[in-house]
Design an enzyme around this catalytic site. Structure first.
Site, mmCIF file in Angstrom:
data_model
loop_
_atom_site.group_PDB
_atom_site.id
_atom_site.type_symbol
_atom_site.label_atom_id
_atom_site.label_comp_id
_atom_site.label_asym_id
_atom_site.label_seq_id
_atom_site.Cartn_x
_atom_site.Cartn_y
_atom_site.Cartn_z
ATOM 1 N N CYS A 196 0.823 -1.212 0.000
ATOM 2 C CA CYS A 196 0.000 0.000 0.000
ATOM 3 C C CYS A 196 0.863 1.271 0.000
ATOM 4 O O CYS A 196 1.525 1.538 -1.001
ATOM 5 C CB CYS A 196 -1.015 -0.021 1.141
ATOM 6 S SG CYS A 196 -2.348 1.154 0.855
ATOM 7 N N GLU B 78 -1.748 -8.536 4.208
ATOM 8 C CA GLU B 78 -1.628 -8.889 5.637
ATOM 9 C C GLU B 78 -3.009 -9.038 6.289
ATOM 10 O O GLU B 78 -3.137 -9.691 7.314
ATOM 11 C CB GLU B 78 -0.757 -7.858 6.377
ATOM 12 C CG GLU B 78 -1.434 -6.548 6.770
ATOM 13 C CD GLU B 78 -1.645 -5.582 5.613
ATOM 14 O OE1 GLU B 78 -1.285 -5.915 4.473
ATOM 15 O OE2 GLU B 78 -2.183 -4.482 5.878
ATOM 16 N N HIS C 102 -3.791 -4.943 0.569
ATOM 17 C CA HIS C 102 -3.320 -5.260 1.925
ATOM 18 C C HIS C 102 -3.367 -6.768 2.172
ATOM 19 O O HIS C 102 -4.291 -7.262 2.834
ATOM 20 C CB HIS C 102 -4.170 -4.530 2.970
ATOM 21 C CG HIS C 102 -3.797 -3.098 3.159
ATOM 22 N ND1 HIS C 102 -2.780 -2.695 4.004
ATOM 23 C CD2 HIS C 102 -4.272 -1.965 2.577
ATOM 24 C CE1 HIS C 102 -2.661 -1.376 3.962
ATOM 25 N NE2 HIS C 102 -3.561 -0.914 3.097
#
Ligand code: MN
Length: 230
Positions: free
Chosen positions: A102, A208, A206
């Protein structure tokens, strides 16, 4: 008795724990690089690292790519920009693996001389919603990935659904980078080094937040950790 002191709130140094869980699940040991580090402290800390994750956050200072601030610019932190662009240069010099997420893909691009769209709703202007309304761990748009790329090889796919929580995006590519993933509106969603021998990947989404449900998201972190071991 309490005493209230006015003025700005205290500065913080933190990272969302989803990054720390994702790195540990992949077998790595996460260490934070606080933006407050001096140059000497940063050099010492970087010497002990085997890989670099650049995390999400506020906007990169547009002065770093020669532009005046857009009215929708937010969260600019010059000390963080300095620590992260320095870390990119050191990691590239040391041939460390890099996963840029990001804001991280934007930092990577700017560190290599690239530019950003400061607010994708205004420029280039897109009707696709890149600031999703749904939860962070839910995908909201598709991306297409160049099949002949390290990113596609790492993800094990050339089309996936991703989450989207960004109002900026890569514009002109930095030196030595190539775009390898795109949203349906053609905004860049993934970058890598043109040097195919290197593990340096940037993603605008994202992963994660997606590791519980998404095998491609897990594969990004396991690949980072396996390259960090070499
Ligand atoms: Mn997006």
């Amino acid at each position: 008795m309490s005493i209230t002191v006015g003025g700005a709130p205290p500065e913080h140094a933190y990272v969302n724990s989803s990054y720390l869980h994702a790195v540990q699940q992949a077998g790595g040991v996460p260490v934070l690089l606080p933006p407050q580090l001096s140059g000497a402290s940063l050099s010492r800390l970087l010497r002990g690292l085997d890989g670099l994750v650049l995390t999400g956050g506020g906007d990169v200072d547009p002065a770093l790519f020669g532009e005046a601030p857009h009215p929708k610019l937010y969260g600019v932190a010059p000390s963080r920009d300095t620590v992260e662009t320095t870390s990119v240069r050191v990691a590239l010099d040391r041939r460390l693996p890099i996963l840029a997420i990001c804001r991280g893909v934007q930092v990577l691009n700017v560190a290599l001389g690239g530019t950003l769209y400061q607010d994708v709703g205004s420029d280039p202007g897109t009707s696709l919603r890149h600031s999703q309304d749904g939860p962070r761990d839910q995908p909201s748009h598709k991306i297409a990935i160049e099949p002949a790329s390290r990113l596609a090889e790492t993800l094990g796919a050339d089309e996936i659904e991703v989450n989207s929580m960004h109002h900026q995006a890569v514009k002109q590519l930095g030196t030595g980078l190539r775009a390898v993933a795109w949203a349906p509106d053609q905004l860049v969603e993934g970058l890598e080094l043109t040097d195919a021998s290197r593990f340096v990947l940037g993603v605008q989404w994202h992963p994660e937040e997606l590791v519980a449900e998404s095998e491609p998201a897990r594969r990004l972190f396991t690949a980072l950790v396996s390259h960090a071991r070499v």
